[in-house]
Motif scaffolding. Sequence first.
Motif, mmCIF file in Angstrom:
data_model
loop_
_atom_site.group_PDB
_atom_site.id
_atom_site.type_symbol
_atom_site.label_atom_id
_atom_site.label_comp_id
_atom_site.label_asym_id
_atom_site.label_seq_id
_atom_site.Cartn_x
_atom_site.Cartn_y
_atom_site.Cartn_z
ATOM 1 N N ARG A 233 0.990 -1.152 -0.237
ATOM 2 C CA ARG A 233 -0.112 0.079 -0.159
ATOM 3 C C ARG A 233 1.022 1.272 0.074
ATOM 4 O O ARG A 233 2.046 1.218 0.822
ATOM 5 C CB ARG A 233 -0.887 0.090 1.130
ATOM 6 C CG ARG A 233 -1.867 -1.267 1.209
ATOM 7 C CD ARG A 233 -2.859 -1.279 2.404
ATOM 8 N NE ARG A 233 -3.313 -2.406 2.763
ATOM 9 C CZ ARG A 233 -4.512 -2.819 1.955
ATOM 10 N NH1 ARG A 233 -5.319 -1.842 1.307
ATOM 11 N NH2 ARG A 233 -5.085 -3.951 2.310
ATOM 12 N N GLU B 100 4.834 2.395 3.671
ATOM 13 C CA GLU B 100 4.282 1.042 3.892
ATOM 14 C C GLU B 100 3.959 0.701 5.029
ATOM 15 O O GLU B 100 4.417 0.907 6.064
ATOM 16 C CB GLU B 100 5.692 0.209 3.321
ATOM 17 C CG GLU B 100 5.252 -1.233 3.284
ATOM 18 C CD GLU B 100 6.456 -2.162 2.925
ATOM 19 O OE1 GLU B 100 6.384 -3.294 3.017
ATOM 20 O OE2 GLU B 100 7.383 -1.497 2.610
ATOM 21 N N THR B 101 2.484 -0.049 5.205
ATOM 22 C CA THR B 101 2.048 -0.555 6.459
ATOM 23 C C THR B 101 2.883 -1.741 6.950
ATOM 24 O O THR B 101 2.894 -2.751 6.014
ATOM 25 C CB THR B 101 0.496 -0.714 6.114
ATOM 26 O OG1 THR B 101 -0.167 0.633 5.882
ATOM 27 C CG2 THR B 101 -0.010 -1.238 7.665
ATOM 28 N N TYR C 1 2.293 -3.072 10.189
ATOM 29 C CA TYR C 1 1.296 -4.064 11.113
ATOM 30 C C TYR C 1 0.021 -2.903 11.153
ATOM 31 O O TYR C 1 0.314 -1.718 11.477
ATOM 32 C CB TYR C 1 1.796 -4.370 12.505
ATOM 33 C CG TYR C 1 2.899 -5.298 12.511
ATOM 34 C CD1 TYR C 1 2.413 -6.596 12.209
ATOM 35 C CD2 TYR C 1 3.994 -5.070 12.665
ATOM 36 C CE1 TYR C 1 3.380 -7.711 12.269
ATOM 37 C CE2 TYR C 1 5.151 -6.269 12.569
ATOM 38 C CZ TYR C 1 4.808 -7.338 12.498
ATOM 39 O OH TYR C 1 5.701 -8.467 12.389
ATOM 40 N N ARG C 2 -1.132 -3.377 11.234
ATOM 41 C CA ARG C 2 -2.022 -2.686 11.663
ATOM 42 C C ARG C 2 -2.709 -3.370 13.016
ATOM 43 O O ARG C 2 -2.979 -4.651 12.944
ATOM 44 C CB ARG C 2 -3.435 -2.668 10.749
ATOM 45 C CG ARG C 2 -3.185 -1.906 9.658
ATOM 46 C CD ARG C 2 -4.526 -1.655 8.928
ATOM 47 N NE ARG C 2 -4.328 -0.372 8.035
ATOM 48 C CZ ARG C 2 -3.843 -0.385 6.744
ATOM 49 N NH1 ARG C 2 -3.379 -1.658 6.481
ATOM 50 N NH2 ARG C 2 -3.540 0.495 6.074
ATOM 51 N N ARG D 91 -8.267 -4.947 4.565
ATOM 52 C CA ARG D 91 -6.971 -4.891 5.213
ATOM 53 C C ARG D 91 -7.068 -5.807 6.462
ATOM 54 O O ARG D 91 -8.192 -6.220 7.088
ATOM 55 C CB ARG D 91 -6.655 -3.647 6.289
ATOM 56 C CG ARG D 91 -6.624 -2.224 5.205
ATOM 57 C CD ARG D 91 -6.953 -0.939 5.792
ATOM 58 N NE ARG D 91 -8.349 -0.877 6.410
ATOM 59 C CZ ARG D 91 -8.711 0.284 6.912
ATOM 60 N NH1 ARG D 91 -7.882 1.324 6.939
ATOM 61 N NH2 ARG D 91 -9.897 0.419 7.224
ATOM 62 N N TRP E 82 -5.750 -6.692 10.351
ATOM 63 C CA TRP E 82 -5.560 -5.978 11.560
ATOM 64 C C TRP E 82 -5.198 -7.363 12.667
ATOM 65 O O TRP E 82 -5.824 -8.206 12.826
ATOM 66 C CB TRP E 82 -6.742 -5.154 12.297
ATOM 67 C CG TRP E 82 -7.279 -4.207 11.562
ATOM 68 C CD1 TRP E 82 -8.037 -4.158 10.400
ATOM 69 C CD2 TRP E 82 -6.986 -2.756 11.745
ATOM 70 N NE1 TRP E 82 -8.105 -2.971 9.791
ATOM 71 C CE2 TRP E 82 -7.386 -2.039 10.465
ATOM 72 C CE3 TRP E 82 -6.187 -1.896 12.658
ATOM 73 C CZ2 TRP E 82 -7.784 -0.504 10.658
ATOM 74 C CZ3 TRP E 82 -6.295 -0.459 12.506
ATOM 75 C CH2 TRP E 82 -7.060 0.095 11.634
#
Length: 155
Positions: A19, A75-76, A78-79, A96, A98
Motif C-alpha cells: 500500500r 508502507e504499512t 502492521y495494523r 485490510r 489487523w
Amino acid sequence: MQKYGILSNFTTNSKVVKRVFGECNLVITFSPSNNSFAFINAIEVVSVPDQLITDDAILISPQEKFQGLMWQALETVYRVNMGGPTVTPLNDTLGRTWVPDQSFLLQANVAKVVSKISAVKYVSGGATRQIAPESIYGTATCINSANDPDSNLNT
C-alpha cells in the motif's frame, strides 16, 4: 523516472500486498532478473479516502511536527487491534488485516482487555467505517496494575 521502488529482488508463490499513500501517477514496471521471467496473476489498485491518513505527524526525537506525509511512500508493516481480535480483509471495508496486540506485549499478564463494540457510533465529521471497523474502535488494552503498581508494559 520511478520515484519509489516498492518491491525488488523478489521471489515467491504467494500473494503480496503493498500500500502506498499519496497523490501520484502510478507507473508499474516489471523487470525480471537475468535468465528469469516474471509472471503476474493479478494487480489491484484501490483508491482510499483522503481522510484515511493525515498530512502531518509528530516526530519522537527530536519532538517536532513533520508536515508532508502525503508526498512520502508509506508502507504499512502492521495494523494492530488493541484489545481486539484479528480483523480479516473480509471484515474490513478496505480489505485490510489487523492483528491482535497480545504478541507485542512484553508483560501480557498486566494487561486487561476492555470491549465496548456495541457502543461505537459513527458521527458526521468523525471517524468512519472506512478508517476502521467497530471492532477496532470498540476495544482497548489497559494496564491492569492493581496487584503490581510497579508494572510497566513498555519495559
